[in-house]
Design an enzyme around this catalytic site. Structure first.
Site, short mmCIF file in Angstrom:
data_model
loop_
_atom_site.label_atom_id
_atom_site.label_comp_id
_atom_site.label_asym_id
_atom_site.label_seq_id
_atom_site.Cartn_x
_atom_site.Cartn_y
_atom_site.Cartn_z
N THR A 239 0.86 -1.18 0.00
CA THR A 239 0.00 0.00 0.00
C THR A 239 0.90 1.24 0.00
O THR A 239 2.11 1.13 0.12
CB THR A 239 -0.88 0.07 1.27
OG1 THR A 239 -0.07 0.54 2.37
CG2 THR A 239 -1.46 -1.29 1.63
N GLY B 138 0.95 5.66 -17.35
CA GLY B 138 1.02 5.16 -15.97
C GLY B 138 2.38 5.33 -15.34
O GLY B 138 2.68 4.75 -14.30
N LYS C 267 13.34 8.31 -0.71
CA LYS C 267 14.29 7.27 -1.16
C LYS C 267 15.72 7.64 -0.75
O LYS C 267 16.50 6.77 -0.35
CB LYS C 267 14.19 7.08 -2.68
CG LYS C 267 12.87 6.47 -3.11
CD LYS C 267 12.77 6.40 -4.62
CE LYS C 267 11.41 5.88 -5.06
NZ LYS C 267 11.20 5.96 -6.50
N VAL D 289 13.13 1.18 -2.94
CA VAL D 289 14.00 2.06 -3.73
C VAL D 289 14.40 1.35 -5.02
O VAL D 289 14.77 0.17 -5.00
CB VAL D 289 15.29 2.41 -2.94
CG1 VAL D 289 16.19 3.32 -3.77
CG2 VAL D 289 14.96 3.08 -1.62
N ASP E 198 8.87 12.09 -2.88
CA ASP E 198 9.09 10.66 -2.97
C ASP E 198 10.58 10.35 -3.15
O ASP E 198 11.12 9.42 -2.54
CB ASP E 198 8.28 10.11 -4.16
CG ASP E 198 8.10 8.61 -4.08
OD1 ASP E 198 7.62 8.12 -3.04
OD2 ASP E 198 8.47 7.92 -5.05
N GLU F 173 2.22 9.21 -10.96
CA GLU F 173 1.05 8.99 -10.10
C GLU F 173 -0.16 9.64 -10.78
O GLU F 173 0.02 10.54 -11.62
CB GLU F 173 1.28 9.65 -8.74
CG GLU F 173 2.41 9.05 -7.93
CD GLU F 173 2.09 7.64 -7.43
OE1 GLU F 173 0.91 7.34 -7.19
OE2 GLU F 173 3.02 6.84 -7.32
N GLY G 269 7.80 0.06 -12.20
CA GLY G 269 7.06 -1.00 -12.88
C GLY G 269 6.60 -2.04 -11.89
O GLY G 269 7.30 -2.40 -10.95
N LYS H 229 7.25 2.99 1.36
CA LYS H 229 8.49 3.60 1.90
C LYS H 229 8.27 4.40 3.17
O LYS H 229 9.23 4.85 3.79
CB LYS H 229 9.10 4.61 0.91
CG LYS H 229 9.06 4.28 -0.49
CD LYS H 229 9.47 5.46 -1.33
CE LYS H 229 9.04 5.31 -2.75
NZ LYS H 229 7.73 4.81 -3.04
N ALA I 290 12.73 0.16 -7.34
CA ALA I 290 11.86 -0.96 -7.72
C ALA I 290 12.63 -2.29 -7.67
O ALA I 290 12.47 -3.14 -8.54
CB ALA I 290 11.26 -0.73 -9.11
N LEU J 33 16.03 -2.76 -7.79
CA LEU J 33 17.44 -2.78 -8.20
C LEU J 33 18.27 -2.98 -6.93
O LEU J 33 17.94 -2.43 -5.88
CB LEU J 33 17.82 -1.46 -8.89
CG LEU J 33 17.22 -1.21 -10.27
CD1 LEU J 33 17.60 0.19 -10.76
CD2 LEU J 33 17.70 -2.24 -11.28
#
Ligand SMILES: NC(=O)c1ccc[n+]([C@@H]2O[C@H](COP(=O)([O-])OP(=O)(O)OC[C@H]3O[C@@H](n4cnc5c(N)ncnc54)[C@H](OP(=O)(O)O)[C@@H]3O)[C@@H](O)[C@H]2O)c1
Length: 365
Positions: free
Chosen positions: A101, A209, A227, A154, A223, A212, A342, A125, A156, A158
């Protein structure tokens, strides 16, 4: 297609071996995780699924494919206690709450879940970037033994957090951290060359997409600042979001309007970005949305003009970039780069953390 490998989880003396999971969030990332789990090759049992208003539970295991429809048909009503009770009743060796969420309320419960012995695996996060006090509580709860999987928070997934922690554990001090941490802002500035209005690219990014639903969430830089805090903390620096100087890209006149009005008036951004671009171009530079941190605690997020030899200048698509300069990677930084957004890669990071809970799982490979 070759069969997926069969993992064998750590088997306890009483024969229990599997991982019971409650999944909070059945949106883009939660849905992708269910699809990955449905492909098999793991020992994960889904005992609860919830969104903000409904939930379904079954300690013996919900079907990964059928669970979203079951959730949609469930009566309105949410109870975290009932979800945790399903984990307890599962009899599984490992009990995990997966947070897919963006809820602050859910994030505020991570430390409590950890202190009660549940592992937490999260794409959310907010807890890991929370105030220093809240973060220390999270660390203390995790230090008592419960696993906190944050790889999805962070890049996605990696492998940047794991790398920073490993270097820190080996005594390699971070000297500087620099990079592009937002997939949407990466895409926007990789594409922007002054020939097409920025607002037109922004609308396209939203339609794909990449941003946001309210693109100001990306443009304001908050955001990325979160991170940066998570990364700096992984390298042993106890900074707070308030310590990050954030240059937001949303003009004051567009900050308090509703989304539709913002989108209709997004052209007001065009002149601002065009002028910055022209000034950079005149020096032979291009614009990139960079986050930077140094060992003195200086932290900045915003638009920076970089030369053609800067690694960020060569980015494409929605790629993220993390350049880690440390005492032992001082002559040239250790660079991690790749798709930083993604659903599938983010869900894979969650799955990777779930699998990391079962230490003996590679024995059968
Ligand atoms: N999308 C990406 O590429 C990406 C990449 C990296 C990280 N992330 C992070 O992953 C998280 C999820 O992103 P997303 O794109 O999947 O968002 P999303 O599509 O908006 O889904 C969010 C889900 O969370 C549910 N939810 C909200 N509050 C809840 C609560 N209290 N209890 C249980 N469920 C609750 C929502 O339910 P309702 O539908 O009822 O509101 C919805 O199912 C975010 O923290 C995001 O920053 C996303």
């Amino acid at each position: 297609m070759s069969a997926l490998p069969k993992f064998v989880g750590l088997r306890l003396a009483d024969g229990r071996s599997d991982t019971a999971v409650v999944l909070l969030g059945a949106g883009v990332v939660g849905g992708a995780l269910l699809r990955l789990l449905s492909a098999g090759g793991h020992d994960v049992r889904l005992v609860g699924l919830a969104n903000s208003t409904r939930q379904c539970v079954d300690p013996t295991g919900l079907d990964f494919d059928a669970a979203p429809a079951l959730l949609a048909q469930a009566e309105v009503g949410r109870s975290d206690d009932a979800l945790l009770a399903a984990l307890d009743a599962s009899g599984a060796a490992r009990r995990v709450v997966v947070d897919a969420t963006a809820s602050a309320e859910t994030a505020s419960r991570h430390a409590d879940w950890l202190s009660r012995g549940y592992a937490v695996v999260t794409a959310n996060k907010i807890a890991a970037a929370a105030s220093a006090d809240a973060w220390r509580g999270l660390r203390a709860a995790s230090a008592r033994g419960a696993f906190y999987g944050d790889a999805a928070t962070v890049g996605a997934g990696l492998p940047v957090l794991a790398t920073l922690r490993r270097l820190h554990a080996c005594g390699d001090a971070l000297v500087a951290l620099e990079g592009v941490f937002s997939g949407s802002l990466s895409w926007l500035f990789n594409r922007y060359d002054g020939t097409r209005p920025f607002s037109s690219l922004l609308r396209e990014a939203r339609a794909w997409g990449y941003t946001e639903p309210d693109p100001r969430v990306d443009l304001c830089g908050a955001d990325v600042a979160r991170k940066l805090v998570i990364l700096a903390r992984a390298a042993g620096h106890a900074i707070d979001v308030d310590d990050v100087a954030v240059e937001g890209l949303v003009p004051a006149s567009l900050r308090d309007v509703d989304v539709e009005t913002f989108l209709a008036r997004a052209g007001e951004l065009d002149v601002i970005i065009a002028e910055r671009h022209a000034a950079a171009l005149a020096e032979g530079y291009c614009l990139r949305h960079l986050a930077t941190f140094d060992a003195n605690g200086r932290a900045h997020v915003g638009l920076v003009a970089v030369g053609a030899d800067h690694p960020a200048a060569r980015l494409s698509g929605a790629d993220n970039l993390f350049a880690l300069t440390t005492q032992r990677y001082r002559a040239r930084p250790l660079v991690i780069q790749g798709p930083g957004a993604g659903a599938d890669v983010t869900a894979q990071a969650l799955l990777g953390d779930l699998l990391a809970l079962a230490p003996a799982r590679f024995a059968a490979l």
